[in-house]
Design a protein around this motif. Structure first.
Motif, mmCIF file in Angstrom:
data_model
loop_
_atom_site.group_PDB
_atom_site.id
_atom_site.type_symbol
_atom_site.label_atom_id
_atom_site.label_comp_id
_atom_site.label_asym_id
_atom_site.label_seq_id
_atom_site.Cartn_x
_atom_site.Cartn_y
_atom_site.Cartn_z
ATOM 1 N N ALA A 91 -3.207 6.369 -0.326
ATOM 2 C CA ALA A 91 -2.262 7.386 -0.778
ATOM 3 C C ALA A 91 -1.113 7.521 0.212
ATOM 4 C CB ALA A 91 -2.973 8.719 -0.946
ATOM 5 N N ALA A 92 -1.440 7.566 1.476
ATOM 6 C CA ALA A 92 -0.417 7.658 2.511
ATOM 7 C C ALA A 92 0.424 6.389 2.545
ATOM 8 C CB ALA A 92 -1.060 7.877 3.871
ATOM 9 N N LEU A 93 -0.251 5.270 2.367
ATOM 10 C CA LEU A 93 0.438 3.972 2.337
ATOM 11 C C LEU A 93 1.461 3.942 1.203
ATOM 12 C CD1 LEU A 93 0.754 0.949 3.148
ATOM 13 C CD2 LEU A 93 -1.167 0.467 1.644
ATOM 14 N N LYS A 94 1.002 4.422 0.040
ATOM 15 C CA LYS A 94 1.873 4.424 -1.136
ATOM 16 C C LYS A 94 3.113 5.280 -0.904
ATOM 17 C CE LYS A 94 1.512 5.014 -6.140
ATOM 18 N NZ LYS A 94 0.664 5.438 -7.254
ATOM 19 N N ALA A 95 2.892 6.456 -0.334
ATOM 20 C CA ALA A 95 4.002 7.367 -0.055
ATOM 21 C C ALA A 95 4.992 6.726 0.917
ATOM 22 C CB ALA A 95 3.470 8.675 0.516
ATOM 23 N N TYR A 134 7.312 -1.683 9.920
ATOM 24 C CA TYR A 134 7.771 -0.435 9.299
ATOM 25 C C TYR A 134 6.601 0.541 9.141
ATOM 26 C CZ TYR A 134 9.199 2.581 5.349
ATOM 27 O OH TYR A 134 9.445 3.647 4.521
ATOM 28 N N LEU A 135 5.458 0.001 8.650
ATOM 29 C CA LEU A 135 4.300 0.858 8.437
ATOM 30 C C LEU A 135 3.670 1.280 9.756
ATOM 31 C CD1 LEU A 135 2.759 -1.016 5.398
ATOM 32 C CD2 LEU A 135 3.844 1.241 5.368
ATOM 33 N N HIS A 136 3.732 0.399 10.721
ATOM 34 C CA HIS A 136 3.199 0.725 12.040
ATOM 35 C C HIS A 136 3.923 1.930 12.634
ATOM 36 C CE1 HIS A 136 0.921 -0.187 15.609
ATOM 37 N NE2 HIS A 136 2.039 -0.039 16.357
ATOM 38 N N GLN A 137 5.245 1.971 12.413
ATOM 39 C CA GLN A 137 6.038 3.099 12.888
ATOM 40 C C GLN A 137 5.614 4.403 12.226
ATOM 41 O OE1 GLN A 137 10.065 1.890 12.206
ATOM 42 N NE2 GLN A 137 10.075 0.497 13.960
ATOM 43 N N LYS A 138 5.115 4.283 10.981
ATOM 44 C CA LYS A 138 4.661 5.469 10.253
ATOM 45 C C LYS A 138 3.168 5.732 10.494
ATOM 46 C CE LYS A 138 8.378 5.705 7.178
ATOM 47 N NZ LYS A 138 8.942 6.607 6.195
#
Lengths: 299, 275
Positions: free
Chosen positions: A230-234, A268-272
């Motif tokens: 869910a977090a990944l999708k957002a 990008y995802l690592h930063q989030k």
């Protein structure tokens, strides 16, 4: 780069059907240019017009930077739809006529017969040939005296797998010699295997054109998964190049509207603060593109 | 010469061409052999009713042989054979789609038309020359010294025959380019020559037209009327009017105008057409 063929706003209408609609394209020297489109998309009509078989309603084209003439056609080798030869003449005699029309002597005939594997049957009448051999003779006549450009309209249509392989091999061989080629086909893998540039045609319009390699890379989809989907999708939906997402079996299939490499996504995802458990790039084939393009065009 | 040599490469190995040419000369020879017999059978028939019998006709002496043989060589049923050859040679290009290949390979459309006109011209010329040689041979065999001195008197009939061949083959050329389909073109052309035009003539004549004019100006009839009658002295005596004794320019002009118009139409349409 030397322009071989330049088509400007070419149109042709048959009754209520607009076969070719303001079509413009350019072929430069050394290109292996694929014209890809389903049956009835205007490929043959376009080729017919640039070879003086069909009179355009409007628009123009130039060959080798010049107004088209019979002299420019002598520099072109073309295989059009069906192999057209005199049934009662041998392969050799048929090629002698071709050479004479093109103002060549007969010195190159043996070579093209060997290249196309017809040398042993050169004295047999055309009507005794199998369809595959007829098609090869058409290729042989197109190759006579090394044309500046080779035009092939559905060259493998109606051939058996062995015949298809033989013709494709021949085309690749010619391409490797640096001869410019225009290949019209409704078969994606044919264009994919042979061409380096492609124009996708439907209902007389160019839907898309570009380097085959680019078409493949534009919107590949990327498979992603993590502990918290869910977090990944957002996070993904917030990406500036985000296009669409499909979730299946705990894996997210993401399509970006521009070229985004897997490494950049990971960063990008690592930063989030999302760590991935799965990351794969899935190359979409030109076929999927092609079908999508056609679908988009219909809707 | 380049275009003609391309045409020769297409024509000379073509069996059908030789078969029809062979049939044509066979019919022609039969016609020539039968001509004297047929004419004299008619004379015999007429003689039954005449107090003083007419002499038998001799067709093969100078200068009448020119008129007699060109007349028999240009009757409808014989003339149709070379026309069928022209139709086949042209429509073949469309059914085999070799016309497309020719254009793609760098022949212009005008050159394509011109190459076929050259075939028409050569065919007409060759047939005329062969017939001329036959007439010359037969004439020399049959003529005495008196008629030999008149040998060249009827030579206008040879030129007339060439015009007949040329214009009639141009009509065939026209029909072939317009219809493009071998069977259809042969059927319609034959039908028109042998049935349709004679019927039109029949309908247009009495009671509407008493004089011979319209008949002469129908296309195929205008060709056939160049050599209108054979030259048979007995016939001249029998019929009470002046039979033609030479080919007139006017008679040649009519079919030539037809041919010119047809060639013009072919040029205009073929240059605009999709192939």
């Amino acid at each position: 780069m030397e322009t071989i063929l330049s088509i400007n706003q070419l149109s042709k209408r048959y009754g209520r059907i607009q076969a070719v609609n303001k079509l413009s394209l350019e072929v430069v020297k050394g290109q292996v240019f694929g014209i890809l489109g389903p049956n009835g998309s205007g490929k043959s009509t376009t080729l017919g017009m640039i070879l003086d078989l069909i009179r355009p309603d409007s628009g123009s084209f130039t060959w080798f930077g010049e107004h088209p003439s019979k002299e420019s056609r002598k520099r072109i080798g073309a295989v059009i739809e069906t192999p057209n030869f005199f049934p009662y003449l041998s392969a050799r005699k048929n090629l002698e006529i071709v050479a004479k029309v093109k103002d060549y002597d007969n010195s190159d005939i043996e070579r093209v017969l060997r290249t196309t594997g017809l040398y042993d049957r050169k004295n047999d009448k055309f009507k005794t040939y199998s369809f595959g051999m007829k098609q090869r003779l058409a290729v042989a006549s197109a190759l006579l005296n090394n044309p500046d450009i080779l035009i092939l309209d559905e060259p493998t249509n109606g051939l058996d797998p062995q015949g298809i392989a033989h013709i494709r091999e021949l085309i690749l061989q010619v391409a490797s010699e640096g001869i410019t080629i225009i290949l019209a086909s409704h078969l994606l893998d044919e264009v994919q295997k042979i061409c380096n540039y492609v124009a996708v045609l439907n209902k007389g319009n160019i839907l898309f054109s570009g380097e085959v390699h680019d078409v493949l890379a534009i919107s590949d989809c990327i498979e992603l998964a993590s502990a918290d989907n869910a977090a990944l999708k957002a996070a993904i939906e917030a990406h500036p190049a985000f296009h669409s997402i499909i979730e299946s079996d705990g894996i997210l299939l993401v399509v970006f509207s521009e070229d985004v490499r897997p490494g950049a996504i990971s960063e990008y995802l690592h930063q989030k603060n999302i760590s991935l458990s799965h990351l794969t790039e899935r190359k979409r084939t030109l076929e999927q593109h092609f079908l999508e393009l056609l679908k988009d065009n219909e809707s | 010469m380049k275009l003609l040599s391309i045409e020769l490469k297409k024509i000379l190995p073509y069996k059908t061409f030789w078969i029809i040419i062979g049939l044509y000369f066979l019919f022609l020879a039969l016609g020539i052999i039968m001509a004297e017999y047929i004419v004299n059978a008619m004379v015999d028939d007429v003689n039954k009713r005449l107090p003083i019998p007419l002499p038998h006709a001799v067709l093969f002496y100078f200068p009448d042989i020119w008129q007699n043989l060109t007349f028999f060589a240009s009757i409808r049923f014989v003339l149709i054979f070379p026309a069928i050859i022209v139709i086949i040679l042209i429509t073949n290009e469309f059914t085999n789609k070799t016309v497309r290949q020719n254009i793609v390979n760098g022949m212009s459309r005008s050159e394509f038309i011109y190459s076929k006109l050259q075939v028409v011209f050569m065919l007409a010329l060759i047939i005329t020359v062969i017939l001329m040689l036959v007439m010359l041979t037969l004439g020399l065999i049959h003529s005495d010294s008196q008629s030999l001195s008149l040998m060249l008197n009827g030579f206008s009939f040879v030129i007339g025959f060439f015009i007949q061949m040329l214009t009639y083959l141009c009509f065939a050329f026209f029909v072939a380019f317009m219809l493009r389909n071998t069977g259809l073109a042969i059927a319609l052309f034959t039908l028109y020559t042998i049935i349709i035009e004679p019927v039109i003539y029949f309908l247009l004549r009495a009671p509407f037209i008493w004089e011979n004019t319209v008949y002469t100006y129908l296309p195929v009839n205008s060709v056939i009327r160049i050599v209108e009658y054979p030259s048979i002295p007995a016939l001249k005596k029998l019929m009470n009017f002046q039979l033609q004794d030479q080919v007139t320019l006017l008679a040649c002009a009519v079919p030539m105008i037809y041919a010119a118009v047809m060639i013009g139409i072919v040029y205009l349409t073929f240059n605009k057409r999709d192939l």
